[in-house]
Write an enzyme that holds these catalytic residues in place. Structure first.
Site, PDB file in Angstrom:
ATOM      1  N   LYS A 144       1.992  -2.940   8.750  1.00 30.11           N
ATOM      2  CA  LYS A 144       3.256  -2.242   8.530  1.00 30.11           C
ATOM      3  C   LYS A 144       4.406  -3.150   8.937  1.00 30.11           C
ATOM      4  O   LYS A 144       4.464  -3.635  10.068  1.00 30.11           O
ATOM      5  CB  LYS A 144       3.317  -0.928   9.323  1.00 30.11           C
ATOM      6  N   LEU A 177       0.819  -1.218   0.000  1.00 35.51           N
ATOM      7  CA  LEU A 177       0.000   0.000   0.000  1.00 35.51           C
ATOM      8  C   LEU A 177       0.847   1.260   0.000  1.00 35.51           C
ATOM      9  O   LEU A 177       0.425   2.316  -0.477  1.00 35.51           O
ATOM     10  CB  LEU A 177      -0.920   0.016   1.229  1.00 35.51           C
ATOM     11  N   GLY A 192      10.013   4.824   6.111  1.00 31.06           N
ATOM     12  CA  GLY A 192      11.446   4.902   6.326  1.00 31.06           C
ATOM     13  C   GLY A 192      12.100   3.576   6.649  1.00 31.06           C
ATOM     14  O   GLY A 192      13.255   3.344   6.293  1.00 31.06           O
ATOM     15  N   GLY A 244      10.361   0.405   6.149  1.00 34.03           N
ATOM     16  CA  GLY A 244       9.719  -0.729   5.513  1.00 34.03           C
ATOM     17  C   GLY A 244       8.467  -0.341   4.764  1.00 34.03           C
ATOM     18  O   GLY A 244       8.239   0.837   4.459  1.00 34.03           O
ATOM     19  N   CYS A 245       7.642  -1.343   4.457  1.00 41.53           N
ATOM     20  CA  CYS A 245       6.447  -1.141   3.642  1.00 41.53           C
ATOM     21  C   CYS A 245       5.178  -1.434   4.447  1.00 41.53           C
ATOM     22  O   CYS A 245       5.214  -2.085   5.483  1.00 41.53           O
ATOM     23  CB  CYS A 245       6.491  -2.060   2.421  1.00 41.53           C
ATOM     24  N   ASP A 282       5.760  14.374  13.362  1.00 40.08           N
ATOM     25  CA  ASP A 282       5.950  13.990  11.963  1.00 40.08           C
ATOM     26  C   ASP A 282       4.642  14.114  11.189  1.00 40.08           C
ATOM     27  O   ASP A 282       4.294  13.253  10.377  1.00 40.08           O
ATOM     28  CB  ASP A 282       6.478  12.556  11.875  1.00 40.08           C
TER      29      ASP A 282
END
Length: 440
Positions: free
Chosen positions: A178, A156, A160, A162-163, A275
């Site tokens: 995640k 998806l 920073g 991983g995916c 963030d």
């Protein structure tokens, strides 16, 4: 029932001494005096002398004392009745307040825990404790199966460390997973921080954590699935914001402001996200916005936030934090202002310029946003001429305040929230009445 019981007990306690006093006081004072001289009111020497001199005066004194006794009795009864009524009224008001407050808390908890409850009702693949601050692990094999061995076709988005993958668990329940490589201490710290915070934070505009898993040096966090992806994808992806009308963009800004207000004003200790950016604002099937990615968030109400390791994303980081390492809730307000500019202008926070230079959206837009004749010209072409100019000027003014270089000049997120509510239609969670049908 509790209120009636309290009133009954109080009434009996108050009435018991009153009844006893009335029985004694209601007898003839003269008879009481004759039968029990020690219990009668004392008579001054002058009154006794006059009574001895003339029997008529004695009778007058007795009548006078009898009248005084009745007056005192009546006065006492009135005062007691007023006090009793006031007490009952106070208890009633307190009961009403307690009931409303409890109902409000139950409603909030029900709304906050809705996603988790739905998850629990549909899936038996994990044992999630439905309590604040507690979320248990999922078997890694379940996630491996649900993501088809973490196939690239299920990705998806990327972060920073991983995916993020789409996964289907039992009963075809879709979730987001995640995957983080935590070989470094920083990655492990962010994983622990996010799981800890999200397991305690429950809010309609903050992503819901459903569980986690650990496999060797890899960490996994399972979230509710947000069908429309991130705000960054919607604004800067293939559609270039075509699905986001002006009102929808203001709704997303309002949802994000609500999430930040909860973190800044209602969490104890206060949480600073640190963030905030368009890629961390996720959208569900109805484009309801939820703030995500709490790995860098700071929950530190009492300690000094200076000298915290600099983290964040270029273009969203407040200047005082970037230059001096000074972190406050106004740092999140600055980042929110940048997101608001993205929604208005359809531009990225930092754009590349030839040769090998970058330009901040804040630097580019600030001179234009303060000129009313220029503001309509720089609006995202997708939504140009679709909004009330007064609303556009107001949003531009809010954005300018949020991105002020001096933190003390920036508003609190609560003030930002209240300024956006009148600009969002009632159907989307604001207070604006839209007269033209279908415009929302």
């Amino acid at each position: 029932m509790k209120l009636l019981f309290l009133i009954l007990v109080l009434f009996l306690l108050l009435q018991q001494p009153i009844f006893a006093w009335i029985v004694v006081a209601s007898t003839d004072p003269f008879v009481s005096f004759m039968s029990s001289p020690a219990s009668s009111p004392s008579i001054s020497p002058l009154s006794a002398s006059l009574a001895a001199f003339s029997p008529g005066i004695q009778v007058g004194v007795e009548d006078h004392h009898q009248m005084d006794s009745h007056k005192k009795l009546l006065f006492s009864l009135i005062v007691t009745f007023i006090a009793l009524v006031a007490t009952i009224f106070s208890l009633f008001c307190f009961w009403i307040y307690s009931r409303n407050h409890s109902q409000k808390s139950r409603n909030e908890d029900a709304e906050k825990g809705l996603a988790l409850s739905l998850f629990m009702g549909k899936s038996n693949t994990m044992k999630v404790i439905n309590k604040k601050g507690s979320v248990s692990s999922i078997d890694y094999k379940i996630l491996e199966k649900g993501t088809k061995n973490f196939s690239d076709s299920n990705i998806l988005g990327e972060g920073g460390f991983g995916c993020v993958y789409k996964a289907k668990l039992d009963d075809n329940l879709a979730v987001a997973v995640k995957k983080q490589d935590c070989a470094s201490q920083d990655a492990e710290r962010e994983f622990q921080n996010e799981v800890d915070l999200l397991s305690k934070i429950l809010h309609p505009n903050i992503i819901t954590i459903l569980g986690y898993s650990i496999q060797d040096e890899t960490r996994f966090i399972v979230y509710e699935l947000m069908q429309n992806g991130s705000l960054e994808y919607q604004l800067h992806g293939p559609s270039h914001g075509a699905a986001l009308t002006w009102y929808m963009r203001m709704k997303i800004a309002l949802d994000t402001a609500r999430a930040l207000e909860y973190l800044h004003e209602h969490c104890n200790p206060q949480v600073i996200h640190r963030d905030l950016k368009s890629s961390n604002i996720l959208l569900d099937s109805n484009f309801k916005a939820k703030l995500s990615d709490f790995g860098l968030a700071v929950a530190d109400g009492g300690q000094n936030k200076n000298n915290i390791k600099l983290s964040g994303t270029l273009g969203y980081v407040a200047p005082e934090y970037l230059l001096d390492g000074k972190l406050t809730d106004k740092s999140d307000v600055y980042a929110f202002g940048v997101v608001l500019l993205e929604l208005m202008l359809g531009r990225r926070p930092v754009e590349k310029l030839p040769p090998a230079q970058c330009q901040s959206i804040v630097t580019w837009a600030m001179p234009l946003l303060t000129d009313r004749s220029e503001v309509p010209k720089i609006v995202d072409p997708v939504i140009k001429d679709t909004m009330d100019l007064k609303h556009l000027y107001q949003v531009a003014a809010v954005a300018v305040l949020c991105v002020q270089p001096e933190p003390s000049y920036r508003p609190l997120i609560t003030d930002v929230l209240h300024s956006l509510i009148p600009l969002v239609p009632m159907e989307l969670g604001g207070t604006l009445r839209v007269t033209q049908p279908g415009i929302v």
